[in-house]
Design an enzyme around this catalytic site. Structure first.
Site, PDB file in Angstrom:
ATOM      1  N   SER A   1       6.932  -5.433   6.783  1.00  0.00           N
ATOM      2  CA  SER A   1       6.428  -6.307   7.975  1.00  0.00           C
ATOM      3  C   SER A   1       7.224  -7.386   7.903  1.00  0.00           C
ATOM      4  CB  SER A   1       5.103  -6.605   7.670  1.00  0.00           C
ATOM      5  OG  SER A   1       4.359  -5.115   7.502  1.00  0.00           O
TER       6      SER A   1
ATOM      7  N   ARG B   1       0.641  -1.156  -0.078  1.00  0.00           N
ATOM      8  CA  ARG B   1      -0.050   0.177   0.004  1.00  0.00           C
ATOM      9  C   ARG B   1       1.035   1.276  -0.023  1.00  0.00           C
ATOM     10  NH1 ARG B   1      -4.576   0.704   4.153  1.00  0.00           N
ATOM     11  NH2 ARG B   1      -3.111   0.248   5.762  1.00  0.00           N
TER      12      ARG B   1
ATOM     13  N   ASP C   1       5.083  -3.388  11.017  1.00  0.00           N
ATOM     14  CA  ASP C   1       3.717  -3.240  10.951  1.00  0.00           C
ATOM     15  C   ASP C   1       3.087  -2.992  12.467  1.00  0.00           C
ATOM     16  OD1 ASP C   1       4.111  -5.988  11.279  1.00  0.00           O
ATOM     17  OD2 ASP C   1       2.607  -6.642   9.964  1.00  0.00           O
TER      18      ASP C   1
HETATM   19  C1  GLC Z   1       5.608 -11.594  10.251  1.00  0.00           C
HETATM   20  C2  GLC Z   1       6.620 -10.743  10.215  1.00  0.00           C
HETATM   21  C3  GLC Z   1       6.382  -9.688  11.251  1.00  0.00           C
HETATM   22  C4  GLC Z   1       5.084  -9.052  11.097  1.00  0.00           C
HETATM   23  C5  GLC Z   1       4.022 -10.267  11.157  1.00  0.00           C
HETATM   24  C6  GLC Z   1       2.676  -9.298  10.801  1.00  0.00           C
HETATM   25  O1  GLC Z   1       5.558 -12.240  11.689  1.00  0.00           O
HETATM   26  O2  GLC Z   1       7.873 -11.549  10.642  1.00  0.00           O
HETATM   27  O3  GLC Z   1       7.384  -8.936  11.120  1.00  0.00           O
HETATM   28  O4  GLC Z   1       5.003  -8.142  12.075  1.00  0.00           O
HETATM   29  O5  GLC Z   1       4.181 -11.109  10.159  1.00  0.00           O
HETATM   30  O6  GLC Z   1       2.758  -8.816   9.603  1.00  0.00           O
END
Ligand code: GLC
Ligand code: BG6
Ligand code: GLC
Length: 895
Positions: A602, A541, A693
């Site tokens: 993320s 996004r 995230d």
């Molecule tokens: C996975 C990633 C982590 C992220 C999570 C949610 O666990 O390793 O960094 O926060 O997904 O998206």
């Protein structure tokens, strides 16, 4: 000749047609369609009253839930003994059900014996009646040489109202018909039967189900006809049952699927609802009955009372001099002298009049031919009223079913039994005709259950047995997903230990606890325009955020990342992102604005400052090469640079042929795709922060709520971050006290007071830690709660052995866990009739969106079925119940 006709005409005129005087005398019993519709509407209201929790206690029509949830599907099988108590005959039976053949093709074999019940037992003590029942059963087993070695499942048809809390338990509401046994009202009849069987001894039977005769009749007919959703009895008593949507049954929890409701419509009118239709003869019948004031509708309709009604009418007409020249015999005065069998005989086609004469003569009367015609007509009016009333009740039930199902036309089958329906020559025809006239929009088929209720009761028992063993196997399969409080406490303790270990410098931990270099959460005073990029959720996004004091405006665009890019080279991935950003800036008309940008990435990153992050390892669906161990901010910057470099070639490239572009070594790879190049434009980003995230989530929530110190993601992946005391973060000890250079510079320059500086220090005393809790269990610490299905999902994933906690909980894996369980249940023959389809073998068919739909409690099982059908998985209602349960449990496991 003419003269003879004239005389006879005059003679009949003078004599008056004997049927006319009966018509006049019984005008109140001759119901026309408007009255029937009115009665039907009243019965509909009574059904509603009986179904609702508030009004049930006072309702005359009890609408008893039966705990029979499905009609047979033809797969039932087994050998049963059966008891049938409460109709005109008490029977003991053996029923053998063969799978998949149906009744008509000989799928059910039965042997039965009728055992008379001594009259005194009908008004004696409950134990005496049931001792007689169980002794008859023992006699039957003996006589038929039924081995006592293995346990025999027993199906019990008990034709009286019972309140069921399950199939094999039912409290007797009240007796009806000719039973007035003491000491059983309010007692569990199944328990009473079991106790009697124990008292008798020497039998090895297990009472699995008790059903009303209406239910048994519906089940019997349903074995051959899947449209059979109504059971009707017009025998000694009268009653009907039907399949109701569980959401309308207040007295039973749950709102999915269906349940058979025993209406006990015999009680219709007990609260006065039929008073304007009740005649003096009905009142007399009621007053002389076992149960005055009760079963008013039954007393107008059923076999136990029809003959008596006819007798009372004949007696009264005779007394008034309208029959037999006013002559009345003792026999005619005697209760019970005209039976329903007599009524049927009097209405017999062709022989009816002769039969009438014989019957009346038997009653010591001396009937003239006109008397015979008149008495026959009385029978007709009384029995016609009965079928009319049944038609009105049935019309109410059928229109309710039609409305429940939201149909314009309804195709349905009614299973019928009972001596009146079976032996009265005109009754079925009349009933069918009136029902069809009252409900022209319903295609109603009537099926006679000609061999009694026991087949149906055996089928209920078979279904109960099948479901019980299915349930046991499904429960065993799903058991590992049910985590006890203790197990949850253990997981909590392990998580805690993992979090603590992750903060230390020494020793390893499956939970990485990555410092984020975010020292404080927003306080709502932030303002300005930012570009936010978000990679790693379901989609990429790009967002433009404009913070204006407690009020953020947001514009965004979503870009999907194709699988081949997620799992291609790092350069391709970041080029793709740069291209999406370029497109977004175009879309916003902001290509040349040099905005600060935040990068939500993320995945786990080792950070040494807020604006650098070295990717530790990919998780979820990503595995682009040459990224792990590299700073993702630099990679993004480089991708933007590559675009800008390639910009130089843009013009040339658009003028070259595709082959020339491909072979030209000076053209950067990104520009080799002519289409891409055609909309390249220059832009630059000032990436000021890279955050996980979870951190982004915490920050956005804190903008609204300053108390927010935790960010949780339960999405494609799962993770959590929180504000930790810096002093506890051993890893960053060397950096503590020397925040980044810029901040030190600022500190030097500003002339803040000591107090203000302390406040700043206090603020810097916490740092947000991205826990990466998805890694819990990567060291084997969750092995004791990991199921074989989780193992399968782990093995098939792109990162076997890693992110074990995430694989137990997050959206990317739940559907696959469900699929593995369904596969296993299907292979074991417990689902979809054991048929493993290609669809079921296909990874990824259960997306999280389907799971949440299937799990939603308000969703009817029919919808579960339709979702399964959309997926090419055709299943029965039972299949849907199990699928829903599997999904409930896997999600429950997550929580
Ligand atoms: C996975 C990633 C982590 C992220 C999570 C949610 O666990 O390793 O960094 O926060 O997904 O998206
Ligand atoms: C029979 C059933 O076929 O129908 C009985 O086996 C039921 O259990 C009966 O009660 C109703 O009819 P009747 O006329 O025997 O009361
Ligand atoms: C009586 C009973 C009912 C039964 C019916 C037909 O009405 O109360 O339970 O179904 O008779 O036998």
């Amino acid at each position: 000749m003419f003269a003879v006709h004239l005389v006879s005409f005059l003679f009949t005129k003078l004599q008056e047609d004997p049927t006319k005087k009966v018509d006049r005398f019984l005008y109140a019993m001759r119901l026309h369609d408007d009255q029937l519709k009115d009665i039907s509407a009243r019965f509909q209201a009574e059904m509603k009253k009986g179904l609702s929790a508030e009004s049930n206690a006072a309702a005359a029509v009890k609408m008893l839930p039966t705990h029979v949830r499905s009609t047979p599907d033809g797969t039932e099988k087994g050998q049963f003994v059966a008891l049938d108590l409460g109709g005109s005959k008490f029977k003991v039976l053996q029923v053998k059900v063969r799978e998949g053949m149906g009744i008509r093709r000989g799928g059910v074999e039965m042997e039965e014996k009728i055992y008379p019940i001594p009259k005194e037992l009908l008004s004696g003590r409950g134990t005496e009646l049931f001792d007689h029942v169980s002794e008859s059963l023992k006699d039957f087993l003996h006589e038929k040489n039924i081995s006592l070695e293995k346990k025999h499942p027993l199906a019990f048809t008990f034709s009286f109202p019972c309140e069921h809390s399950k199939l094999d338990q039912g409290l007797l509401v009240n007796w009806s018909k000719n039973y007035r046994v003491r000491g059983l009202q309010g007692k569990d009849v199944v328990k009473t039967l079991r106790e009697a069987i124990d008292r008798t001894g020497g039998m090895n039977v297990e009472v699995l189900a008790m059903v009303n005769d209406t239910v048994a009749t519906m089940m019997t007919c349903g074995f051959d006809d899947q449209y059979c959703d109504v059971g009707l009895i017009i025998g000694t008593g009268t009653n009907a049952c039907y399949m109701e949507g569980l959401r309308n049954v207040d007295l039973v929890e749950g709102d999915e699927g269906r349940m058979c409701i025993n209406t006990e419509w015999g009680g219709f009118g007990d609260d006065g609802a039929l008073n304007d239709y009740i005649t003096e003869f009905d009142r007399e019948v009621d007053a002389a009955s076992n149960n005055p004031g009760k079963q008013i509708f039954e007393k107008m309709v059923s076999g136990m009372y029809l003959g008596e009604l006819v007798r009372l009418v004949v007696l009264k007409m005779a007394k008034r001099g309208k029959l037999f020249d006013g002559q009345v015999s003792d026999a005619l005065r005697t209760t019970g002298k005209i039976t329903t069998a007599h009524v049927a005989a009097m209405e017999q086609y062709k022989t009816g009049l002769n039969n009438t004469r014989d019957i009346l003569t038997e009653l010591d009367l001396n009937p003239s031919p006109d008397d015979c015609v008149a008495v026959q007509h009385i029978s007709t009016i009384v029995s016609f009223r009965s079928s009319n009333l049944v038609a009105a009740g049935l019309a109410a039930i059928l229109s309710r079913i039609k409305r429940n199902r939201n149909l314009r036309t309804l195709r349905i089958t009614v299973g019928v039994d009972g001596t009146v329906y079976k032996t009265h020559p005109q009754y079925p025809k009349r009933l069918h005709k009136v029902v069809r006239r009252l409900l022209p929009e319903c295609h109603v088929r009537f099926v006679l259950s000609d061999s009694g209720s026991s087949k149906g009761a055996a089928l209920v028992t078979a279904v109960a047995q099948r479901l019980a063993s299915l349930r046991q196997q499904v429960d065993e399969t799903l058991c590992p997903f049910k985590l006890s409080q203790e197990q949850l406490q253990l997981v909590k303790a392990r998580m805690r230990a993992g979090l603590e270990a992750g903060l230390k410098t020494k020793g390893s931990s499956a939970i990485k606890m990555l410092p984020s270099y975010v020292y404080r959460t927003p306080d709502g005073t932030e303002h300005g325009k930012y570009l936010a990029l978000d990679l790693g959720g379901t989609n990429f996004r790009a967002m433009m955020v404009n913070f204006k004091r407690q009020n953020a405006r947001l514009y965004h665009k979503i870009y999907t990342i194709p699988l081949e890019i997620m799992q291609g080279t790092g350069e391709e991935l970041f080029d793709h992102i740069a291209q999406c950003v370029s497109d977004f800036l175009d879309y916003m008309g902001m290509k040349n604005a040099h905005l600060p940008a935040g990068f939500t990435f993320s995945f786990p990153c080792e950070q040494t400052a807020i604006d650098t992050g070295t990717l530790v390892s990919w998780t979820k669906g990503y595995k682009a090469t040459d990224c792990e161990g590299h700073d993702v901010v630099s990679m993004l910057r480089e991708a933007i640079k590559r675009r800008n470099v390639s910009q130089k070639f843009h013009k040339d490239v658009t003028e070259m042929s595709l082959d020339e572009v491909k072979n030209n070594a000076t053209v950067p790879p990104i520009c080799k795709q002519k289409t891409v190049c055609s909309y390249l434009q220059e832009f630059d980003l000032d990436i000021v922060a890279v955050v996980n995230d979870t951190v982004g989530t915490m920050m956005s929530c804190a903008y609204e709520d300053p108390q927010c110190e935790i960010g949780l993601i339960a999405g494609t992946g799962t993770n959590v971050c929180y504000m930790e005391e810096v002093k506890n973060i051993e890893k960053t000890k060397e950096l503590i006290g020397k925040p980044d250079k810029e901040e030190q510079e600022e500190d030097k320059q500003d002339d803040r007071t000591e107090r203000e500086k302390k406040e700043v220090d206090a603020e810097l005393s916490k740092m947000c830690i991205n826990t990466e809790w998805g890694g819990l269990g990567d060291d084997g610490s969750l092995d004791d709660i990991i199921t074989p299905y989780d193992m399968e999902v782990n093995q098939n994933s792109i990162n076997p052995g890693r992110q074990r906690f995430e694989k137990l909980t997050s959206g990317m894996y739940l559907g696959e866990i469900v699929r593995q369980v369904l596969l296993d249940l299907t292979r074991g023959g417990l689902l979809f009739r054991g048929h493993v389809t290609e669809t079921l073998k296909t990874p990824g068919i259960f997306e999280t969106k389907y799971l949440s739909q299937i799990e939603s409690d308000r969703l009817a099982l029919l919808q579960v079925r339709s979702i399964l059908q959309q997926l090419g998985l055709k299943g029965t209602c039972d299949d849907s119940i199990i699928v829903k349960e599997v999904e409930d449990l896997t999600l429950c496991h997550t929580v």
